[in-house]
Scaffold this active site. Structure first.
Site, mmCIF file in Angstrom:
data_model
loop_
_atom_site.group_PDB
_atom_site.id
_atom_site.type_symbol
_atom_site.label_atom_id
_atom_site.label_comp_id
_atom_site.label_asym_id
_atom_site.label_seq_id
_atom_site.Cartn_x
_atom_site.Cartn_y
_atom_site.Cartn_z
ATOM 1 N N HIS A 187 34.304 35.303 49.916
ATOM 2 C CA HIS A 187 34.956 34.018 50.201
ATOM 3 C C HIS A 187 34.033 32.862 49.862
ATOM 4 O O HIS A 187 34.457 31.833 49.341
ATOM 5 C CB HIS A 187 35.341 33.944 51.683
ATOM 6 C CG HIS A 187 36.501 34.831 52.026
ATOM 7 N ND1 HIS A 187 36.805 35.198 53.314
ATOM 8 C CD2 HIS A 187 37.418 35.428 51.244
ATOM 9 C CE1 HIS A 187 37.865 35.979 53.318
ATOM 10 N NE2 HIS A 187 38.250 36.134 52.069
ATOM 11 N N ASP A 237 32.151 44.972 32.440
ATOM 12 C CA ASP A 237 32.176 46.353 32.917
ATOM 13 C C ASP A 237 31.850 47.340 31.801
ATOM 14 O O ASP A 237 31.238 48.384 32.050
ATOM 15 C CB ASP A 237 33.552 46.690 33.512
ATOM 16 C CG ASP A 237 33.628 46.316 34.991
ATOM 17 O OD1 ASP A 237 32.560 46.122 35.602
ATOM 18 O OD2 ASP A 237 34.745 46.208 35.515
#
Length: 598
Positions: free
Chosen positions: A210, A477
């Site tokens: 967050h 990735d």
């Protein structure tokens, strides 16, 4: 709680050390910042236990209720403010703090304990909170960790309002400040941004926490996961922060300080004209090869309207924020409204919606945390979606419905086999049937693509291409899995090299496989926004580059100055090199050469 108000960064009484210290962490929000360090502990100190007279119990309970009421008012005001600055989805994060504050069962327990033990309410409240945190602290779940930070924030606010301690909203700094803490809650970031806090450094947290989402949405540089930073930094030291590289320099040299200030001034000048006339820069090489340059988006921001106004499409829309910014899984209507809005805003430009890339470090109370030893290799992305078809189908239905309002494309992450794409398409087909049965409009020919980010997907690219309409290569990735390096692990991050020849050869192989099967191939990793790599990527035959919005101009500038045939020859030379260092040197030399010819 510590407070200071420096009058200027050049004051002679600032704490200085003889040598600068460079700390490494995880990049959470890009950008540069310089300022004085501020050690921020929102976690309250220990409250003293006091015995109260039985005749004062009611007064003590009323103090608690009054403090709860005041805290509620403050959080609601903060949420309202967040709604206008970071958007509705992120503002809902503050709902979690309201839920904690309004937990009637917990508050009843506090009141009963005050009555039974005749102890002051601050002490009882803190003791009960500490019990809860000790229980939660054992979890490795990222969601639970975020909840602990919310509980600490609510506790601090309530204790402030109970005891009349300094109101955290009143702190102001006359000079730019970089705040250090174990972690920051969204409320803290919202409050501190108005206090001349220009950067955040936290000991914990990840790139999808967050804290990272709020700092990014507010364009405040931030670095997380900086282990030991609170031990190494003192209050009022000079600090330089690079949120893009994840680095923090404490007590920088004069040259380092001046260099950062110069770069910050340059960035501010660029910021003013970042998106102006972006659509006027041609997206093709001098010999006519078109290469689309699109934006990677993950949180709605004020810049979306500017981008869409310049005819910039969205090559990657990360949908995880819908989940990470809420206290519950987003339902179909909530998702539909979000996807519909962005589809309409960017229409007729394409918007590529990626299905949830959840799992790994992004999980929740909805699913049991079984402590995966290797979460990056575990239950995440398409694996999670296929195993929870109810959630997957809900998201696909929302995306399909949004396709009636713009140029939507749907993309599946982390595909490693033909079986996975076949199963995903089967669920997509069932969602289409459901919508058609209820006469809900959608684009029946919505393009479907996959992320190429695992070596097995490259090896199977020719076969996978038969199942989809486009590829998008996720180099972040792909690099991680090809080199077996966790880029979030500071101990091995030096081995993460996106210019490694093995990674580049896989990119080249994926592009050729896609083109041989007549589908376009885009690239959306961080390397897409590096103008030094643009000629090489164009030479590979990439059809589209999707990058953070701030890099679009630089990438388009390079594309418009090169020839495709030269780029192809250049990329062949790159592929013949043996090491990442050799590649990086050739890319840098080539970039300087292009810039000199401007």
């Amino acid at each position: 709680m510590r407070k200071f108000s420096p009058t200027g960064l050049e004051r002679s009484d600032l704490v200085e050390s003889a040598d600068s210290i460079t700390l490494r962490g995880i990049a959470a929000s890009t950008g540069l910042a310089c300022g004085l360090s501020f050690i921020h502990y929102e976690k309250p100190g220990r409250v003293k236990k006091e015995k109260i007279d039985s005749s004062k119990v009611n007064l003590e309970i009323k103090r608690l209720e009054k403090a709860i009421s005041k805290s509620r008012t403050e959080i609601i005001a903060l949420r309202k403010e967040a709604l206008s600055s970071v958007g509705r989805d992120l503002s809902q994060v503050l709902d979690a703090q309201l839920m904690i504050l309004e937990d009637s069962h917990f508050m009843d327990k506090v009141k009963q304990t005050v009555i039974a033990r005749l102890q002051n309410v601050e002490y009882v409240y803190q003791q009960e909170v500490n019990k809860t945190i000790r229980a939660l602290d054992k979890s490795k779940d990222v969601y639970i960790r975020e909840m602990i930070s919310d509980i600490n924030a609510v506790t601090a606010r309530l204790l402030h309002n109970l005891s009349g301690i300094e109101d955290i909203k009143q702190r102001r700094y006359s000079a730019p400040v970089i705040a250090f803490a174990p972690f920051f809650t969204p409320a803290e970031i919202m409050n501190m941004r108005k206090s001349n806090v220009v950067g955040f450094v936290a000991e914990s947290g990840g790139p999808t926490s967050h804290m990272a989402l709020f700092a990014g949405a507010l364009a405040i540089p931030a670095v997380v996961g900086v282990e030991g930073c609170l031990v190494k930094v003192k209050a009022r030291q000079k600090v330089c922060l690079d949120g893009g590289k994840g680095s923090v320099i404490i007590s920088p040299s004069i040259n380092e300080w001046r260099s950062f200030k110069k770069r910050i001034d340059s960035l501010k000048r660029q910021e003013k004209k970042r998106f102006v006339a972006l659509g006027d820069i041609p997206s093709e090489t001098r010999d006519g090869r078109k290469v689309q340059v699109t934006a990677n988006l993950e949180i709605p921001t004020e810049y979306d309207a500017q981008l869409s106004g310049e005819n910039v499409g969205v090559g990657l829309y990360r949908t995880e924020f819908l989940y990470l910014s809420s206290t519950k899984f987003p339902d179909e209507e909530q998702q539909f409204e979000t996807y519909k809005k962005i589809a309409q805003q960017f229409s007729p430009q394409p918007v590529t919606l990626r299905t949830f890339d959840l799992g790994g470090d992004k999980f929740t109370e909805h699913f049991e945390d079984d402590g995966e030893a290797n979460p990056a290799l575990g239950w995440r992305a398409i694996r999670f979606s296929l195993d929870v078809p109810r959630i997957f189908r809900t998201q696909l239905r929302a995306m399909l419905r949004a396709s009636a309002f713009g140029n939507i494309r749907i993309m599946f992450p982390m595909i490693s086999s033909v079986e996975q794409i076949v199963r995903a398409k089967r669920i997509l087909a069932s969602a289409k049937i459901e919508l058609a049965r209820h006469k809900v409009p959608f684009d029946n020919k919505v393009p479907v693509g996959i992320m190429i980010e695992i070596p097995s997907a490259v090896i199977m690219a020719h076969r996978l291409a038969l199942e989809v309409d486009f590829f998008s290569i996720g180099t972040n990735d792909l690099t991680q899995y090809t080199l077996a390096v966790d880029r979030g692990n500071s101990k091995v991050a030096k081995w993460y090299r996106e210019h490694h020849p093995a990674v580049l050869r896989l990119i080249d192989e994926a592009v050729r496989a896609g083109h041989e099967c007549n589908i376009p191939v885009a690239l959306c990793g961080e390397i897409a926004g590096d103008p030094k790599a643009t000629r090489m990527l164009v030479g590979f035959g990439i059809d589209a580059l999707s990058t953070n919005p701030g890099s679009i101009r630089a990438v388009k500038d390079i594309i418009s100055q090169i020839d495709y045939k030269d780029a192809q020859a250049f990329s062949r030379r790159i592929l013949s090199l043996q090491g990442a260092g050799d590649v990086e040197k050739m890319l840098s030399d080539d970039y300087r050469s292009i810039c000199r010819k401007k």
